[in-house]
Design a protein around this motif. Structure first.
Motif, short mmCIF file in Angstrom:
data_model
loop_
_atom_site.label_atom_id
_atom_site.label_comp_id
_atom_site.label_asym_id
_atom_site.label_seq_id
_atom_site.Cartn_x
_atom_site.Cartn_y
_atom_site.Cartn_z
N ASP A 161 48.83 45.66 43.55
CA ASP A 161 48.59 46.18 44.90
C ASP A 161 47.54 47.29 44.95
OD1 ASP A 161 50.11 48.03 43.59
OD2 ASP A 161 51.71 48.13 45.09
N ASP A 162 46.90 47.60 43.81
CA ASP A 162 45.89 48.66 43.85
C ASP A 162 44.49 48.13 44.13
OD1 ASP A 162 46.00 47.41 41.38
OD2 ASP A 162 45.46 49.19 40.23
N PHE A 163 44.34 46.82 44.37
CA PHE A 163 43.07 46.22 44.75
C PHE A 163 43.28 45.39 45.99
CE2 PHE A 163 42.33 46.97 40.23
CZ PHE A 163 41.03 47.44 40.22
N ASP A 164 42.18 45.06 46.66
CA ASP A 164 42.23 44.14 47.78
C ASP A 164 41.00 43.24 47.71
OD1 ASP A 164 40.25 45.89 48.49
OD2 ASP A 164 41.05 46.37 50.47
N ALA A 165 40.90 42.28 48.63
CA ALA A 165 39.82 41.30 48.61
C ALA A 165 38.46 41.97 48.75
CB ALA A 165 40.02 40.27 49.71
N LEU B 74 33.11 44.61 43.72
CA LEU B 74 32.96 44.62 42.27
C LEU B 74 32.19 43.40 41.78
CD1 LEU B 74 36.50 45.79 41.06
CD2 LEU B 74 34.34 47.01 40.76
N ALA B 75 32.47 42.24 42.38
CA ALA B 75 31.79 41.00 41.97
C ALA B 75 30.30 41.07 42.27
CB ALA B 75 32.41 39.81 42.68
N LYS B 76 29.95 41.73 43.38
CA LYS B 76 28.54 41.84 43.76
C LYS B 76 27.76 42.68 42.75
CE LYS B 76 25.63 43.04 47.67
NZ LYS B 76 25.59 43.58 49.03
N GLY B 77 28.38 43.72 42.24
CA GLY B 77 27.69 44.60 41.30
C GLY B 77 27.88 44.20 39.84
N CYS B 78 28.59 43.11 39.61
CA CYS B 78 28.90 42.69 38.24
C CYS B 78 27.71 41.97 37.61
CB CYS B 78 30.12 41.77 38.29
SG CYS B 78 30.71 41.30 36.69
N ARG B 79 27.43 42.27 36.34
CA ARG B 79 26.33 41.63 35.62
C ARG B 79 26.79 40.36 34.89
NH1 ARG B 79 21.73 43.82 34.09
NH2 ARG B 79 21.05 45.59 35.25
N LEU C 201 35.80 36.76 42.46
CA LEU C 201 35.73 36.12 43.78
C LEU C 201 36.92 35.18 44.00
CD1 LEU C 201 31.91 35.37 44.03
CD2 LEU C 201 33.22 37.10 45.27
N ALA C 202 37.35 34.48 42.96
CA ALA C 202 38.51 33.61 43.09
C ALA C 202 39.77 34.42 43.37
CB ALA C 202 38.69 32.78 41.81
N VAL D 217 36.93 28.02 44.60
CA VAL D 217 35.94 29.09 44.83
C VAL D 217 35.41 29.60 43.49
CG1 VAL D 217 35.70 31.48 45.60
CG2 VAL D 217 36.83 29.82 47.07
N GLY D 218 36.30 29.73 42.51
CA GLY D 218 35.90 30.24 41.21
C GLY D 218 35.40 29.19 40.25
N GLY D 219 35.43 27.91 40.67
CA GLY D 219 34.95 26.85 39.80
C GLY D 219 35.88 26.58 38.63
N MET D 220 37.19 26.62 38.88
CA MET D 220 38.18 26.39 37.82
C MET D 220 39.34 25.61 38.40
SD MET D 220 39.65 30.31 37.65
CE MET D 220 38.13 31.17 37.94
N ASP D 221 40.29 25.25 37.55
CA ASP D 221 41.47 24.58 38.07
C ASP D 221 42.58 25.60 38.34
OD1 ASP D 221 42.37 25.15 35.57
OD2 ASP D 221 42.70 23.09 34.94
N ARG D 222 43.66 25.13 38.94
CA ARG D 222 44.72 26.05 39.38
C ARG D 222 45.37 26.79 38.21
NH1 ARG D 222 48.65 22.31 42.50
NH2 ARG D 222 49.20 22.33 40.34
N GLN D 223 45.62 26.07 37.11
CA GLN D 223 46.28 26.71 35.97
C GLN D 223 45.40 27.80 35.37
OE1 GLN D 223 49.45 26.30 34.83
NE2 GLN D 223 48.99 28.01 33.47
#
Length: 172
Positions: A9-13, A19-24, A33-34, A50-56
């Motif tokens: 609960d210490d992060f939100d969308a 963070l994703a925008k500034g990530c290298r 993003l996922a 969205v993240g290009g992966m499967d559910r697991q």
């Protein structure tokens, strides 16, 4: 139906998208993003897409995110197998290789990797294969040197002491 993913609960969308925008690291950015999509209430399948992966895989990354935070979404390098020799044994092995074999005690005049396999087993109780010994020697800074081939009918007088061929003068 899959169970809902529980997130810390210490992060939100919004903060994860920032963070994703500034990530290298592209993979970390996709994972952020996922997880941001999960915070937005998307289903596990849609967020994984969205993240290009499967559910697991998304579930596994969420568990790691919950434990380690955003830094846990970076791929870690594999450390490989632990060293089988102690640093003192490695130093002793280096001196053995540099000193070369004793033909009377070792039974060989030049170290081959299969000979060093036996040396490692006898002296240190460590089992290596030929290829492993060659890689180990390479990591220690040793290189494989082979003798120059020499034709059996080669005349000694046409070779200079430096090892270069001397071309005979024309007419002789």
């Amino acid at each position: 139906m899959s169970a809902a993913l529980i997130l810390r609960d210490d992060f939100d969308a919004i903060s994860l998208r920032h963070l994703a925008k500034g990530c290298r690291n592209a993979k970390q950015s996709r994972r952020l993003l996922a997880i941001a999509a999960v915070y937005d209430g998307m289903s596990r399948a849609d967020a994984a897409r969205v993240g290009g992966m499967d559910r697991q895989t998304l579930r596994d990354w969420v568990l790691r995110f919950n434990e380690q935070g955003p830094d846990g979404l970076v791929d870690h390098k594999a450390t490989g197998a632990p060293m089988r020799l102690t640093p003192e044994q490695i130093k002793e092995f280096i001196t053995i290789v540099e000193a070369g074999p004793d033909p009377e005690t070792d039974g060989v005049s030049v170290w081959r990797s299969q000979d060093l396999v036996h040396v490692l087993e006898e002296r240190f109780g460590v089992s290596y294969k030929d290829r492993g010994v060659r890689g180990f020697l390479r990591r220690l800074g040793f290189v494989r040197i082979s003798g120059r081939p020499q034709h059996p009918d080669q005349k000694a007088e046409v070779i200079d002491v430096s090892g270069r061929f001397i071309l005979p003068e024309k007419g002789k």
